[in-house]
Design a protein around this motif. Structure first.
Motif, PDB file in Angstrom:
ATOM      1  N   GLU A  79      11.799   1.931  -3.848  1.00  0.00           N
ATOM      2  CA  GLU A  79      10.480   2.737  -4.296  1.00  0.00           C
ATOM      3  C   GLU A  79       9.746   1.685  -4.964  1.00  0.00           C
ATOM      4  O   GLU A  79       8.639   1.323  -4.828  1.00  0.00           O
ATOM      5  N   LEU A  80      10.300   1.010  -5.984  1.00  0.00           N
ATOM      6  CA  LEU A  80       9.551   0.084  -6.933  1.00  0.00           C
ATOM      7  C   LEU A  80       9.389  -0.934  -6.223  1.00  0.00           C
ATOM      8  O   LEU A  80       8.115  -1.664  -6.387  1.00  0.00           O
ATOM      9  N   THR A  82       8.653  -1.353  -3.120  1.00  0.00           N
ATOM     10  CA  THR A  82       7.393  -1.074  -2.319  1.00  0.00           C
ATOM     11  C   THR A  82       6.263  -1.075  -3.070  1.00  0.00           C
ATOM     12  O   THR A  82       5.208  -1.562  -2.473  1.00  0.00           O
ATOM     13  N   VAL A  83       6.119  -0.514  -4.189  1.00  0.00           N
ATOM     14  CA  VAL A  83       5.108  -0.521  -4.895  1.00  0.00           C
ATOM     15  C   VAL A  83       4.585  -2.011  -5.441  1.00  0.00           C
ATOM     16  O   VAL A  83       3.404  -2.068  -5.562  1.00  0.00           O
ATOM     17  N   ILE A  84       5.420  -2.648  -5.843  1.00  0.00           N
ATOM     18  CA  ILE A  84       5.167  -3.983  -6.308  1.00  0.00           C
ATOM     19  C   ILE A  84       4.694  -4.942  -5.199  1.00  0.00           C
ATOM     20  O   ILE A  84       3.778  -5.780  -5.446  1.00  0.00           O
ATOM     21  N   SER A  86       3.053  -3.909  -2.454  1.00  0.00           N
ATOM     22  CA  SER A  86       1.974  -3.254  -1.870  1.00  0.00           C
ATOM     23  C   SER A  86       0.658  -3.880  -2.740  1.00  0.00           C
ATOM     24  O   SER A  86       0.407  -4.063  -3.428  1.00  0.00           O
TER      25      SER A  86
END
Length: 86
Positions: A79-80, A82-84, A86
């Protein structure tokens, strides 16, 4: 409030019949937890039913060892990432 009659093993009676608001709240929260866990109702709806704030319910479940977020370390890392990215 509604009165509900339940069948249970005799040995359980002393555990669920404890007086006091805190014990009643814990008991009722634990009765709702399977529905929260399965996504039938939200933490917010469960808190509403119990007459408390959502955050207070999350904290109560946490004290009882029931996490708000149920993810493995690997899932959190993904998840992290993906956030970083994006």
């Amino acid at each position: 409030m509604a009165l509900v009659n339940m069948e249970m093993p005799e040995e359980m009676v002393s555990f669920v019949m404890k007086p006091g608001r805190e014990e009643q709240l814990k008991r009722n929260a634990m009765m709702l937890y399977p529905y929260v866990h399965d996504g039938v109702i939200s933490h917010g709806r469960a808190a509403e039913i119990l007459g408390i704030f959502k955050m207070d319910l999350i904290v109560l479940y946490g004290k009882l060892g029931l996490p708000y977020i149920e993810m493995t370390d690997d899932e959190i890392e993904k998840e992290l990432e993906t956030v970083i990215i994006s």
